[in-house]
Design a protein around this motif. Structure first.
Motif, mmCIF file in Angstrom:
data_model
loop_
_atom_site.group_PDB
_atom_site.id
_atom_site.type_symbol
_atom_site.label_atom_id
_atom_site.label_comp_id
_atom_site.label_asym_id
_atom_site.label_seq_id
_atom_site.Cartn_x
_atom_site.Cartn_y
_atom_site.Cartn_z
ATOM 1 N N HIS A 208 -23.216 14.598 -44.881
ATOM 2 C CA HIS A 208 -24.533 15.025 -43.808
ATOM 3 C C HIS A 208 -24.550 14.540 -42.651
ATOM 4 C CE1 HIS A 208 -28.162 16.943 -43.560
ATOM 5 N NE2 HIS A 208 -29.390 14.942 -43.357
ATOM 6 N N GLY A 209 -25.079 15.921 -41.444
ATOM 7 C CA GLY A 209 -25.196 15.214 -40.265
ATOM 8 C C GLY A 209 -23.911 15.092 -39.296
ATOM 9 N N THR A 210 -22.861 15.788 -39.892
ATOM 10 C CA THR A 210 -21.450 15.816 -39.445
ATOM 11 C C THR A 210 -21.347 16.368 -38.201
ATOM 12 O OG1 THR A 210 -20.252 17.159 -40.815
ATOM 13 C CG2 THR A 210 -19.650 15.250 -41.201
ATOM 14 N N GLY A 211 -22.527 17.696 -38.472
ATOM 15 C CA GLY A 211 -22.413 18.550 -37.027
ATOM 16 C C GLY A 211 -22.960 17.992 -35.565
ATOM 17 N N CYS A 212 -24.018 17.586 -35.954
ATOM 18 C CA CYS A 212 -24.857 16.872 -35.590
ATOM 19 C C CYS A 212 -24.387 15.760 -34.070
ATOM 20 C CB CYS A 212 -26.148 15.930 -35.893
ATOM 21 S SG CYS A 212 -27.490 17.477 -36.463
ATOM 22 N N THR A 213 -23.813 14.872 -35.477
ATOM 23 C CA THR A 213 -23.010 13.677 -34.919
ATOM 24 C C THR A 213 -22.209 13.204 -33.891
ATOM 25 O OG1 THR A 213 -23.670 12.436 -36.920
ATOM 26 C CG2 THR A 213 -21.754 11.984 -35.605
ATOM 27 N N LEU A 214 -21.092 14.821 -34.464
ATOM 28 C CA LEU A 214 -20.748 15.059 -33.777
ATOM 29 C C LEU A 214 -20.775 15.834 -31.907
ATOM 30 C CD1 LEU A 214 -17.264 15.416 -32.677
ATOM 31 C CD2 LEU A 214 -17.166 17.878 -34.253
ATOM 32 N N ALA A 215 -21.508 16.475 -32.036
ATOM 33 C CA ALA A 215 -22.130 16.866 -30.812
ATOM 34 C C ALA A 215 -22.524 15.883 -30.076
ATOM 35 C CB ALA A 215 -23.039 17.891 -30.797
ATOM 36 N N ALA A 216 -23.160 14.851 -30.833
ATOM 37 C CA ALA A 216 -23.804 14.064 -30.304
ATOM 38 C C ALA A 216 -22.626 13.106 -29.336
ATOM 39 C CB ALA A 216 -24.928 13.247 -31.190
ATOM 40 N N ALA A 217 -22.283 12.897 -30.372
ATOM 41 C CA ALA A 217 -20.428 11.993 -29.087
ATOM 42 C C ALA A 217 -19.861 12.518 -28.416
ATOM 43 C CB ALA A 217 -19.484 11.640 -30.440
ATOM 44 N N ILE A 218 -19.851 13.602 -28.753
ATOM 45 C CA ILE A 218 -19.389 14.902 -26.722
ATOM 46 C C ILE A 218 -19.889 14.200 -26.065
ATOM 47 C CG2 ILE A 218 -19.093 16.725 -25.414
ATOM 48 C CD1 ILE A 218 -17.518 17.868 -29.024
ATOM 49 N N ALA A 219 -21.457 14.672 -26.395
ATOM 50 C CA ALA A 219 -22.967 14.517 -24.870
ATOM 51 C C ALA A 219 -22.767 12.262 -24.717
ATOM 52 C CB ALA A 219 -24.590 14.146 -25.581
ATOM 53 N N ALA A 220 -22.395 11.526 -26.074
ATOM 54 C CA ALA A 220 -22.718 10.551 -25.261
ATOM 55 C C ALA A 220 -20.886 10.204 -24.635
ATOM 56 C CB ALA A 220 -22.333 9.047 -26.038
ATOM 57 N N GLU A 221 -20.128 10.915 -24.836
ATOM 58 C CA GLU A 221 -18.932 10.732 -24.088
ATOM 59 C C GLU A 221 -19.038 11.464 -22.912
ATOM 60 O OE1 GLU A 221 -16.267 8.142 -24.682
ATOM 61 O OE2 GLU A 221 -17.754 8.223 -26.358
ATOM 62 N N LEU A 222 -19.185 12.126 -22.870
ATOM 63 C CA LEU A 222 -19.398 12.878 -21.297
ATOM 64 C C LEU A 222 -20.674 12.377 -20.141
ATOM 65 C CD1 LEU A 222 -20.241 16.670 -22.463
ATOM 66 C CD2 LEU A 222 -17.811 15.951 -21.150
ATOM 67 N N ALA A 223 -21.494 11.497 -20.635
ATOM 68 C CA ALA A 223 -21.932 10.286 -20.274
ATOM 69 C C ALA A 223 -21.585 9.340 -19.737
ATOM 70 C CB ALA A 223 -23.784 10.637 -20.722
ATOM 71 N N LYS A 224 -20.012 8.730 -20.094
ATOM 72 C CA LYS A 224 -20.197 7.840 -19.698
ATOM 73 C C LYS A 224 -18.500 8.236 -19.021
ATOM 74 C CE LYS A 224 -18.867 5.967 -23.493
ATOM 75 N NZ LYS A 224 -18.089 5.307 -24.617
ATOM 76 N N GLY A 225 -19.026 9.233 -17.980
ATOM 77 C CA GLY A 225 -17.627 10.200 -17.260
ATOM 78 C C GLY A 225 -16.446 10.274 -17.702
ATOM 79 N N HIS A 226 -16.022 10.828 -18.888
ATOM 80 C CA HIS A 226 -14.613 11.049 -19.698
ATOM 81 C C HIS A 226 -15.154 12.674 -19.384
ATOM 82 C CE1 HIS A 226 -14.044 7.951 -22.733
ATOM 83 N NE2 HIS A 226 -13.853 7.417 -21.393
ATOM 84 N N GLN A 227 -13.564 13.476 -19.276
ATOM 85 C CA GLN A 227 -13.732 14.849 -19.053
ATOM 86 C C GLN A 227 -13.484 15.170 -20.758
ATOM 87 O OE1 GLN A 227 -13.167 16.313 -15.721
ATOM 88 N NE2 GLN A 227 -13.973 14.915 -15.202
ATOM 89 N N LEU A 228 -13.856 16.495 -20.333
ATOM 90 C CA LEU A 228 -14.675 17.544 -21.978
ATOM 91 C C LEU A 228 -12.488 17.094 -22.579
ATOM 92 C CD1 LEU A 228 -15.952 19.364 -22.939
ATOM 93 C CD2 LEU A 228 -14.721 21.591 -22.380
ATOM 94 N N ASN A 229 -11.901 17.175 -22.151
ATOM 95 C CA ASN A 229 -10.687 17.332 -23.635
ATOM 96 C C ASN A 229 -10.776 15.605 -23.943
ATOM 97 O OD1 ASN A 229 -9.973 19.917 -22.733
ATOM 98 N ND2 ASN A 229 -7.708 19.254 -22.725
ATOM 99 N N GLU A 230 -11.206 14.850 -23.063
ATOM 100 C CA GLU A 230 -10.980 13.076 -23.637
ATOM 101 C C GLU A 230 -12.406 13.233 -24.021
ATOM 102 O OE1 GLU A 230 -9.703 9.500 -24.217
ATOM 103 O OE2 GLU A 230 -8.072 11.496 -23.412
ATOM 104 N N ALA A 231 -13.193 13.572 -24.221
ATOM 105 C CA ALA A 231 -14.684 13.694 -24.378
ATOM 106 C C ALA A 231 -14.047 13.884 -25.619
ATOM 107 C CB ALA A 231 -15.679 14.202 -23.650
#
Length: 273
Positions: free
Chosen positions: A207-230
């Motif tokens: 439950h919540g896998t889609g939300c979690t993945l999208a939030a994790a991408i946002a977190a990694e982008l906020a930390k400065g990673h480029q999209l592929n790495e995020a």
């Protein structure tokens, strides 16, 4: 500077998806989480029993409050089932000159549609052009395109490119609905096509896998990673969250993933029963 991420989504009273999952994910990945609530749901591991959508005015006011004060590195958009709320969000993001990770939450695990035709049209017209990356699962991609669900990786890539033509800068086609030994996602962007394959985790706690993945991408982008790495880092994080939650029992239905698997020892999941 502390990295800051913003989630714009609905509340899950069961804590496994929505705003709650997003904020847990942000925190687990070392990012300060801010939030804009779009709806309140009465929800647990067995399903959703009630939904109350907030007014467009209060949604817009929350966005202005956060973006007017915090240095937000990335934004994630989740459950937005109202046409008026979608247009309000898009208007405020354009005013602030922002794009977002857009998770098009349109179909429940049960298969029921969560969005009507007017809201679907607004989503395509207003939010897809503001997507830094769109993260549909296969049924959601098919609904957005008015096509049948992709069955092969080639069809996933073809549908992803057609979705890109609707405005997103990138599309992450999530292949978790394909019953294969590997769970394969495809990231399609101007940089090319990136295949991400992970062993399928057999579990009812998803439950919540889609939300979690999208939030994790946002977190990694906020930390400065480029999209592929995020996206790569986010998918690796989700894999750990799924694997670590296999043994625990929370509620009587499809339980949540283990957002803090890197902080709590694995045995903690067993003690939660």
């Amino acid at each position: 500077m502390i990295p800051v991420a913003l989630t714009i989504a609905g509340s899950d009273s069961g804590g496994g998806a929505g705003i709650q999952a997003d904020l847990k994910t942000f925190s687990a990945l070392g990012t300060f989480g801010t939030s804009v609530l779009t709806a309140v749901t009465a929800q647990n591991t067995r399903g959703v029993t009630a939904v109350e959508t907030l007014s467009p005015a209060i949604v817009a006011a929350q966005i202005d409050a956060v973006l007017g004060d915090f240095h937000v590195g990335a934004i994630k958009i989740g459950m937005v089932s109202s046409e008026a709320v979608i247009r309000a969000i898009a208007g405020r993001l354009r005013a602030h000159g922002r794009h977002a990770v857009v998770d098009p939450v349109m179909i429940a695990t049960s298969g029921d549609r969560l969005i009507d035709e007017d809201a679907l049209g607004a989503l395509k017209e207003e939010l897809l052009p503001l997507a830094e990356v769109l993260t549909p699962n296969l049924p959601e991609a098919a609904l957005l395109l008015g096509e049948r669900v992709a069955e092969t990786e080639a069809e996933m890539r073809e549908q992803g490119q057609r979705l890109r033509a609707l405005g997103p800068r990138a599309v992450l086609m999530k292949g978790g609905h394909r019953q294969e030994a590997e769970s394969v996602d495809w990231l399609l962007s101007d940089a090319g096509e990136l295949r991400l394959a992970f062993p399928r985790v057999e579990t009812i706690n998803d439950h919540g896998t889609g939300c979690t993945l999208a939030a994790a991408i946002a977190a990694e982008l906020a930390k400065g990673h480029q999209l592929n790495e995020a996206v790569r880092e986010a998918r690796t994080y989700l894999q750990g969250a799924l694997q670590s939650a296999k043994s625990w029992r929370l509620g009587g239905g499809r339980g949540p993933v283990h957002h803090f698997h890197a902080l709590w020892p694995a045995i903690a999941g067993e003690r939660a029963s």
